[in-house]
Design an enzyme around this catalytic site. Structure first.
Site, PDB file in Angstrom:
ATOM      1  N   TRP A 110     -34.534 -34.892   6.661  1.00  0.00           N
ATOM      2  CA  TRP A 110     -33.119 -34.585   6.488  1.00  0.00           C
ATOM      3  C   TRP A 110     -33.013 -33.455   5.465  1.00  0.00           C
ATOM      4  O   TRP A 110     -32.617 -32.477   5.516  1.00  0.00           O
ATOM      5  CB  TRP A 110     -32.324 -35.778   5.945  1.00  0.00           C
ATOM      6  CG  TRP A 110     -30.890 -35.361   5.755  1.00  0.00           C
ATOM      7  CD1 TRP A 110     -29.935 -35.207   6.709  1.00  0.00           C
ATOM      8  CD2 TRP A 110     -30.265 -35.007   4.515  1.00  0.00           C
ATOM      9  NE1 TRP A 110     -28.762 -34.760   6.155  1.00  0.00           N
ATOM     10  CE2 TRP A 110     -28.924 -34.623   4.817  1.00  0.00           C
ATOM     11  CE3 TRP A 110     -30.704 -34.946   3.182  1.00  0.00           C
ATOM     12  CZ2 TRP A 110     -28.019 -34.205   3.828  1.00  0.00           C
ATOM     13  CZ3 TRP A 110     -29.815 -34.542   2.210  1.00  0.00           C
ATOM     14  CH2 TRP A 110     -28.475 -34.180   2.528  1.00  0.00           C
TER      15      TRP A 110
ATOM     16  N   GLU B 184     -35.787 -27.792  -5.152  1.00  0.00           N
ATOM     17  CA  GLU B 184     -34.750 -28.744  -5.571  1.00  0.00           C
ATOM     18  C   GLU B 184     -35.260 -30.185  -5.596  1.00  0.00           C
ATOM     19  O   GLU B 184     -34.662 -31.013  -6.261  1.00  0.00           O
ATOM     20  CB  GLU B 184     -33.485 -28.616  -4.713  1.00  0.00           C
ATOM     21  CG  GLU B 184     -33.647 -29.081  -3.292  1.00  0.00           C
ATOM     22  CD  GLU B 184     -32.358 -28.919  -2.485  1.00  0.00           C
ATOM     23  OE1 GLU B 184     -31.729 -27.865  -2.587  1.00  0.00           O
ATOM     24  OE2 GLU B 184     -32.015 -29.863  -1.759  1.00  0.00           O
TER      25      GLU B 184
ATOM     26  N   TYR C 222     -26.909 -30.500   8.519  1.00  0.00           N
ATOM     27  CA  TYR C 222     -26.908 -30.358   7.069  1.00  0.00           C
ATOM     28  C   TYR C 222     -25.973 -29.220   6.645  1.00  0.00           C
ATOM     29  O   TYR C 222     -25.987 -28.141   7.226  1.00  0.00           O
ATOM     30  CB  TYR C 222     -28.337 -30.058   6.532  1.00  0.00           C
ATOM     31  CG  TYR C 222     -28.230 -29.602   5.119  1.00  0.00           C
ATOM     32  CD1 TYR C 222     -27.942 -30.524   4.121  1.00  0.00           C
ATOM     33  CD2 TYR C 222     -28.260 -28.255   4.784  1.00  0.00           C
ATOM     34  CE1 TYR C 222     -27.710 -30.120   2.821  1.00  0.00           C
ATOM     35  CE2 TYR C 222     -28.039 -27.835   3.487  1.00  0.00           C
ATOM     36  CZ  TYR C 222     -27.764 -28.779   2.510  1.00  0.00           C
ATOM     37  OH  TYR C 222     -27.509 -28.368   1.237  1.00  0.00           O
TER      38      TYR C 222
ATOM     39  N   ASP D  63     -29.764 -22.259   3.655  1.00  0.00           N
ATOM     40  CA  ASP D  63     -30.618 -23.409   3.333  1.00  0.00           C
ATOM     41  C   ASP D  63     -31.120 -24.044   4.635  1.00  0.00           C
ATOM     42  O   ASP D  63     -30.320 -24.550   5.426  1.00  0.00           O
ATOM     43  CB  ASP D  63     -29.792 -24.429   2.526  1.00  0.00           C
ATOM     44  CG  ASP D  63     -30.643 -25.527   1.907  1.00  0.00           C
ATOM     45  OD1 ASP D  63     -31.822 -25.639   2.285  1.00  0.00           O
ATOM     46  OD2 ASP D  63     -30.113 -26.264   1.055  1.00  0.00           O
TER      47      ASP D  63
ATOM     48  N   ARG E 217     -23.612 -18.824   0.269  1.00  0.00           N
ATOM     49  CA  ARG E 217     -24.539 -19.525   1.164  1.00  0.00           C
ATOM     50  C   ARG E 217     -23.780 -19.909   2.420  1.00  0.00           C
ATOM     51  O   ARG E 217     -22.699 -20.498   2.318  1.00  0.00           O
ATOM     52  CB  ARG E 217     -25.048 -20.775   0.439  1.00  0.00           C
ATOM     53  CG  ARG E 217     -26.087 -21.534   1.212  1.00  0.00           C
ATOM     54  CD  ARG E 217     -26.391 -22.877   0.566  1.00  0.00           C
ATOM     55  NE  ARG E 217     -25.641 -23.930   1.195  1.00  0.00           N
ATOM     56  CZ  ARG E 217     -25.995 -25.225   1.204  1.00  0.00           C
ATOM     57  NH1 ARG E 217     -27.087 -25.603   0.563  1.00  0.00           N
ATOM     58  NH2 ARG E 217     -25.268 -26.113   1.804  1.00  0.00           N
TER      59      ARG E 217
ATOM     60  N   GLU F 216     -33.778 -20.773   1.962  1.00  0.00           N
ATOM     61  CA  GLU F 216     -34.124 -21.895   1.074  1.00  0.00           C
ATOM     62  C   GLU F 216     -34.836 -23.012   1.827  1.00  0.00           C
ATOM     63  O   GLU F 216     -34.464 -23.329   2.968  1.00  0.00           O
ATOM     64  CB  GLU F 216     -32.823 -22.409   0.462  1.00  0.00           C
ATOM     65  CG  GLU F 216     -32.967 -23.617  -0.436  1.00  0.00           C
ATOM     66  CD  GLU F 216     -31.617 -24.023  -1.002  1.00  0.00           C
ATOM     67  OE1 GLU F 216     -30.725 -23.147  -1.169  1.00  0.00           O
ATOM     68  OE2 GLU F 216     -31.423 -25.218  -1.263  1.00  0.00           O
TER      69      GLU F 216
ATOM     70  N   HIS G  64     -33.132 -26.582   4.577  1.00  0.00           N
ATOM     71  CA  HIS G  64     -33.212 -27.996   4.197  1.00  0.00           C
ATOM     72  C   HIS G  64     -34.467 -28.677   4.737  1.00  0.00           C
ATOM     73  O   HIS G  64     -34.388 -29.758   5.329  1.00  0.00           O
ATOM     74  CB  HIS G  64     -31.928 -28.742   4.598  1.00  0.00           C
ATOM     75  CG  HIS G  64     -31.488 -29.703   3.539  1.00  0.00           C
ATOM     76  ND1 HIS G  64     -31.654 -31.048   3.644  1.00  0.00           N
ATOM     77  CD2 HIS G  64     -30.915 -29.497   2.343  1.00  0.00           C
ATOM     78  CE1 HIS G  64     -31.186 -31.637   2.553  1.00  0.00           C
ATOM     79  NE2 HIS G  64     -30.745 -30.716   1.743  1.00  0.00           N
TER      80      HIS G  64
HETATM   81  O1  KDG Z   1     -28.772 -34.819  -3.008  1.00  0.00           O
HETATM   82  C1  KDG Z   1     -29.209 -33.871  -2.081  1.00  0.00           C
HETATM   83  C2  KDG Z   1     -28.435 -32.579  -2.269  1.00  0.00           C
HETATM   84  O2  KDG Z   1     -28.441 -32.194  -3.598  1.00  0.00           O
HETATM   85  C3  KDG Z   1     -29.006 -31.469  -1.434  1.00  0.00           C
HETATM   86  O3  KDG Z   1     -28.959 -31.832  -0.096  1.00  0.00           O
HETATM   87  C4  KDG Z   1     -28.193 -30.204  -1.649  1.00  0.00           C
HETATM   88  O4  KDG Z   1     -29.838 -28.876  -0.551  1.00  0.00           O
HETATM   89  C5  KDG Z   1     -28.902 -28.954  -1.320  1.00  0.00           C
HETATM   90  C6  KDG Z   1     -28.456 -27.735  -1.992  1.00  0.00           C
HETATM   91  O5  KDG Z   1     -29.139 -26.727  -1.827  1.00  0.00           O
HETATM   92  O6  KDG Z   1     -27.452 -27.781  -2.668  1.00  0.00           O
HETATM   93 MG    MG Z   2     -30.905 -27.034  -0.819  1.00  0.00          MG
END
Ligand code: KDG
Ligand code: MG
Length: 402
Positions: free
Chosen positions: A402, A262, A159, A210, A147, A236, A212
């Protein structure tokens, strides 16, 4: 066999973890992970005030009935705190079952469907050049899937990108920190990153990314289209997934595979997404989705719709969750991939475990149960420390995802 006692351990070997230990009259015990990043003590209270006394005297083999007792019997269903507490109990019971039957948990979930569990590493850097170097390091370590997250010109932090030389860890001690965000800058930058990565590493390495939860569906559609030539394994959390139909919009525009889940807790968060085939990977965790009992049902439902698993495996899930995810990933037919963010040496010492990494795959080990223990004496040296995830604002100060 009967449950005689259960206790909750909270420790912070580098970061906070909540671990449930369920004991039985036969001397066997099981461990479950109930860590909910930034909201740990809410799960502790749910377990100690409302769950543990209901477990005493029950048969730990009755994983299905105890799950239903805690889910339906609680009346107030779903939600991350409830489901993390149920997840911790469920994991601990499967651990006991495996130990009692002298077999690894994967044998209770269907047995091995494969030799090892394909995992992806995290690579990040302050800019594209540093991210390329970080991806190269993970490939050298043997990972077949990586990733990639990169710092964005014009933004101080984002992030997935570590500050300084420490491994990336989003939760920080004290009150929440704040970061600033620009979707425009992110969308300009990210396709350039993946163009460079493909050029440098060729077609075989699996590349993941990701977002996010930071894009609107149409912004995510644009990104997905622009990333198509670089054949990502997945994009993701392109958009917050509470509005399932948003994923439907993305799907109409791009063939880049989509992974979400997640922050989901039950099948009800994912049902429409799965039925409509708007996603390709379902990323719920064993800990936050009510344990193996519920996650197995989610995986089987997903399998009917060509959707594979990709369990969340960040460091804020303890080694107990990691082990449970590996037993699950070895057993279910529709494994996609497992996230692997290695824990710190301090955490690994507190949670001795039998799982291992070799050549791009992880192996849960063949110890009975989940194959993870908790060194309570060592854990006591790392008391809980309040920590939060950051919050995120747009450049003009508007609070953002976030
Ligand atoms: O607690 C939040 C994290 O687990 C998250 O931000 C991690 O997005 C994440 C990932 O894909 O590992
Ligand atoms: Mg994630």
């Amino acid at each position: 066999m009967k449950i005689t006692n259960a206790t909750v351990n909270v420790c912070s070997p580098g970061r906070n973890f909540v671990t449930l230990k369920v004991e039985t009259d036969e001397g066997l015990y099981g461990l479950g992970d109930g860590t909910l990043n930034g909201r740990e003590l809410a799960v502790v209270s749910y377990l100690t005030e409302h769950v543990i006394s209901c477990l005493i005297g029950r048969d730990p083999f009755q994983t299905e009935d105890i799950w239903q007792y805690l889910y339906r019997g609680g009346y107030w269903r779903r939600g991350p705190v409830t489901m993390a507490a149920i997840g911790a109990v469920d994991m601990a019971l499967w651990d006991i079952k495996g130990k009692a039957l002298n077999t690894p948990v994967y044998n209770l979930l269907g047995g091995r469907s494969r030799n090892g569990v394909l995992v992806y590493a995290h690579a990040n850097g302050a800019d594209i050049e540093h991210t390329i170097d970080a991806v190269a390091r993970e490939i050298d370590r043997g990972y077949l899937a990586v990733r990639a997250q990169s710092g964005i010109p014009g933004l101080d932090s984002t992030y997935g990108v570590a500050k300084g030389n420490k491994p990336y860890e989003p939760a920080e001690r004290g009150l929440p920190s704040e970061s600033l965000w620009s979707t425009e800058k992110y969308l300009q930058h990210t396709p350039k990153l993946f163009e460079r990565l493909r050029k440098r590493f060729g077609p075989d390495v699996h590349l993941l990314h990701d977002c996010h939860h930071r894009l609107t569906p149409i912004e995510a559609a644009r990104l997905g289209k622009e990333l198509e030539p670089f054949h990502l394994f997945w994009m993701e959390d392109p958009t917050p997934a509470e509005l399932a139909e948003g994923l439907g919009i993305i799907r109409q525009h791009t063939t880049t595979p989509i992974a979400v889940g997640e922050v989901f807790n039950t099948i009800w968060d994912a049902k429409i997404l799965i039925e409509k085939q708007w996603i390709d990977y379902i990323r719920m965790t064993v800990a936050h989705a009510g344990g193996l009992t519920h996650l197995k049902k989610v995986a089987d439902f997903a399998a009917l719709h060509h959707i594979r698993t990709g369990c969340h495996g960040a460091t804020d899930l303890s080694p107990v969750s990691m082990a449970a995810a590996l037993h699950f990933g070895l057993a279910v037919h529709n494994l996609g991939i497992q996230e692997h963010m290695p824990h710190s040496a301090e955490t690994d010492a507190v949670f001795p475990h039998g799982y291992s990494f070799h050549g791009g795959y992880m192996y849960p080990g063949d110890e009975p149960g989940l194959g993870v223990d908790l060194d309570e004496k060592l854990a006591a040296k790392y008391p809980y420390q309040r920590a939060y995830l950051p919050i995120n604002r747009k450049l003009d100060g508007t609070l953002f995802d976030w």
